[in-house]
Design a protein around this motif. Sequence first.
Motif, short mmCIF file in Angstrom:
data_model
loop_
_atom_site.label_atom_id
_atom_site.label_comp_id
_atom_site.label_asym_id
_atom_site.label_seq_id
_atom_site.Cartn_x
_atom_site.Cartn_y
_atom_site.Cartn_z
N THR A 14 7.48 35.58 -27.64
CA THR A 14 8.72 36.12 -27.77
C THR A 14 9.44 35.78 -29.02
OG1 THR A 14 9.68 34.33 -26.70
CG2 THR A 14 9.26 36.03 -25.41
N GLU A 147 6.26 28.67 -24.41
CA GLU A 147 6.51 28.45 -23.15
C GLU A 147 7.15 27.17 -22.59
OE1 GLU A 147 6.21 29.19 -19.34
OE2 GLU A 147 5.23 30.42 -20.76
N ASP A 149 9.85 26.23 -24.35
CA ASP A 149 11.28 26.61 -24.54
C ASP A 149 11.68 27.39 -23.46
OD1 ASP A 149 11.88 25.47 -27.14
OD2 ASP A 149 11.78 27.39 -28.25
N ARG A 150 10.94 28.26 -22.89
CA ARG A 150 11.37 29.25 -21.99
C ARG A 150 11.36 28.44 -20.60
NH1 ARG A 150 6.79 33.40 -21.42
NH2 ARG A 150 6.60 32.89 -23.73
N ALA A 151 10.44 27.42 -20.53
CA ALA A 151 10.56 26.90 -19.12
C ALA A 151 11.67 25.62 -19.16
CB ALA A 151 9.51 25.68 -19.13
N ARG A 153 14.70 26.55 -20.96
CA ARG A 153 15.72 27.48 -20.69
C ARG A 153 16.07 27.75 -19.23
NH1 ARG A 153 14.02 29.60 -25.44
NH2 ARG A 153 13.30 31.22 -24.57
N ALA A 154 14.75 27.91 -18.62
CA ALA A 154 14.94 28.10 -17.05
C ALA A 154 15.26 26.88 -16.28
CB ALA A 154 13.49 28.59 -16.72
N GLY A 155 15.16 25.90 -16.69
CA GLY A 155 15.34 24.53 -15.90
C GLY A 155 14.22 24.16 -15.31
N ALA A 156 12.92 24.54 -15.77
CA ALA A 156 11.79 24.11 -14.98
C ALA A 156 11.20 22.81 -15.34
CB ALA A 156 10.59 25.22 -15.06
N ARG A 162 10.35 19.12 -23.10
CA ARG A 162 10.29 20.04 -23.97
C ARG A 162 9.95 19.37 -25.56
NH1 ARG A 162 14.30 21.41 -26.66
NH2 ARG A 162 14.04 22.92 -28.40
#
Length: 185
Positions: A14, A147, A149-151, A153-156, A162
């Motif tokens: 992305t 990945e 960054d995405r995790a 942002r999703a709070g995972a 990170r």
Amino acid sequence: MTTVRGVRTAGPMTHAPRGSEDRGATWGSLEVWVERYGAVRYRLTVLPPGIDAITGRWVRAWYVWCGVGPLIAAAAALAMTLLLPPAAAFATAGCLYLAGWLVIRRRAGDARRLTRRLIGVDLGRYATDRERERCGRLLRAAATLDEADRAARAGAIAPVDRELVWARVHEEVGRLAAADRRRRA
């Protein structure tokens, strides 16, 4: 799973398109472009972990200034020749370029020195295994950061996790870049 000329990555990327550095990921950027005869060039830039968005923009401006600064100075010199003698116009444009360079250098600070860059070229069917592995490492490093960054942002994962992933990849890219410099010397 994304495949780029035989190199598999961990998922869809992305990244911002080339030329939109300001909207890129906080960790840096991965630029991919096709060159003559189907060669694919990859450039991975990893900013120092924990860098804020403003400093990240100044570091990106530092890398862009080498190509854009002279063009701006030349355009300014040509425009100023309408108002000033040519020697004065070119001297003023040179001073503007130097002032811009100094401001960007100062604002980017130590982050400029700590930024890691790695370039890989995939020559398609003419690429060696070593070149393919290098391009694969670049893509895997970018996918790992993307990945994380995405995790986050999703709070995972927590932001500190990170940052740890970012630090690990930053260190790995630094080792690869240092090995390249030693090999070329």
